[in-house]
Write an enzyme that holds these catalytic residues in place. Structure first.
Site: not given
Ligand code: COA
Ligand code: ZN
Length: 313
Positions: A249, A12-13, A209, A240, A207
């Site tokens: 990490n 994952r990370d 890094h 991240c 956790h």
């Molecule tokens: N899995 C898949 N798709 C997702 C989702 C999820 N968990 N959460 C939201 N979406 C989709 C929505 O369905 C929407 O799709 P559409 O445009 O086709 O309608 C789109 O993403 C936007 O949804 P929204 O709720 O407005 O999300 P956002 O654009 O504000 O993004 C997150 C929020 C959390 C989904 C996004 O920032 C993210 O995935 N971040 C990942 C962070 C991460 O993994 N960081 C590293 C580890 S710490």
């Molecule tokens: Zn991390």
């Protein structure tokens, strides 16, 4: 017997930090190699927006196809209710929900205020009813934030209390997202948290890094304070994408060596882990880290403890 659990988080990370898409087959082969090393838990992928980190988009496919040893605990990261639902649909029994302690990192990471993220968690978690998956609640930026600097300990403690209030059965991941914590900082924070909040139902993981080369030292301080669960990524891959300046990490093999050398059992086959770590590192060598892979293999494998110095016969 003194023991710790090292949770392998490269799938994952580690993988999320690599830009070019790693073929699903490659990920599966690496995961299967890692799980043969004796880890009791592994984090595989995340259920997040595919636009945020395209590298994680094959998580359901991986989980469906990968062959894992019986009894292995599999954890997947989720940032919101949709992710939680998708993880459950994929049969995930253990989720790692993530919220940052600092406002700026939470915004950069999940596009929400911390308040919104906590509120969303509470609603989603309550909605599940009694059949809940096992929960790791990862608190990011517990020590340092790329935008807000050193994080006040009281702020972390308030976040810990918030989590406990919403989820009384939880493993809380105290994350040094940027790797900028120093050992005294780690000792102070855990020294305040563990005596007050740790119990049978509320446990803590560290956790870390290794951006500044302090990953192992920080983990040992956390161990001294009573932490027994540590995240590591084979080959030191990780980071991240929404925390500028954060590197990989702490390498699982470095953690395993440090603990075993101190007489603390990890349950890990160190030789197999070193071989697997080489393969994980080869995915993106310029981002890989850790020290143990560059020690002459014969010396690294000559045993642990003070009597072992890797001398030739
Ligand atoms: N899995 C898949 N798709 C997702 C989702 C999820 N968990 N959460 C939201 N979406 C989709 C929505 O369905 C929407 O799709 P559409 O445009 O086709 O309608 C789109 O993403 C936007 O949804 P929204 O709720 O407005 O999300 P956002 O654009 O504000 O993004 C997150 C929020 C959390 C989904 C996004 O920032 C993210 O995935 N971040 C990942 C962070 C991460 O993994 N960081 C590293 C580890 S710490
Ligand atoms: Zn991390």
């Amino acid at each position: 017997m003194k023991t710790v659990e090292i949770v392998e988080v490269a799938p994952r990370d580690g993988f999320q930090s690599v830009k070019p898409f790693i073929a699903t087959e490659t990920k599966i082969a690496l995961i299967e190699e890692l799980t043969a090393c004796g880890f009791s838990r592994i984090e595989i992928g995340s259920f997040i927006s595919p636009k945020a980190i395209p590298q994680m988009s094959d998580t359901p496919d991986i989980l469906q196809r990968v062959k894992l040893p019986k009894g292995l605990r599999v954890m997947a990261l989720v940032p919101n209710a949709k992710g939680l639902q998708l993880a459950r649909n994929a049969g995930v029994k253990e989720v790692a929900w993530v919220v940052s302690v600092t406002e700026s990192h939470n915004r950069a990471n999940v596009n929400r205020s911390t308040e919104e993220s906590f509120t969303n968690f509470k609603a989603a978690w309550t909605e599940l009813g009694p059949e809940k998956p096992r929960l790791r609640f990862g608190l990011s930026t517990c020590f340092d934030c790329p935008w807000e600097g050193r994080v006040p300990e009281d702020k972390v403690i308030r976040a810990v209390e918030r989590v406990i209030d919403m989820a009384p059965d939880v493993e809380i991941g105290i994350c040094d997202t940027t790797g900028r914590a120093a050992p005294d900082h780690v000792a102070d924070l855990f020294g305040r948290i563990l005596p007050r909040y740790a119990s049978d139902r509320i446990t803590f993981a560290y956790h870390g890094h290794d951006t500044y080369g302090l990953g192992v030292a920080n983990a040992i301080e956390a161990y001294r304070q009573g932490v027994r669960v540590f995240d590591g990524a084979a080959g030191g891959l990780g980071g991240c994408p929404f925390a500028p300046g954060a590197a990989g990490n702490t390498a699982s093999e470095d953690l395993a060596f440090a603990f075993e050398h101190m007489g603390v059992k990890t349950g890990i086959d160190f030789g197999r882990l070193l071989a697997a770590a080489d393969h994980v590192a080869a995915v993106e060598p310029c981002q890989a880290g850790g020290k143990l892979r560059s020690v002459p293999r014969k010396r690294a494998l000559s045993g642990f403890g003070h009597a072992s110095h890797g001398l030739s016969a």
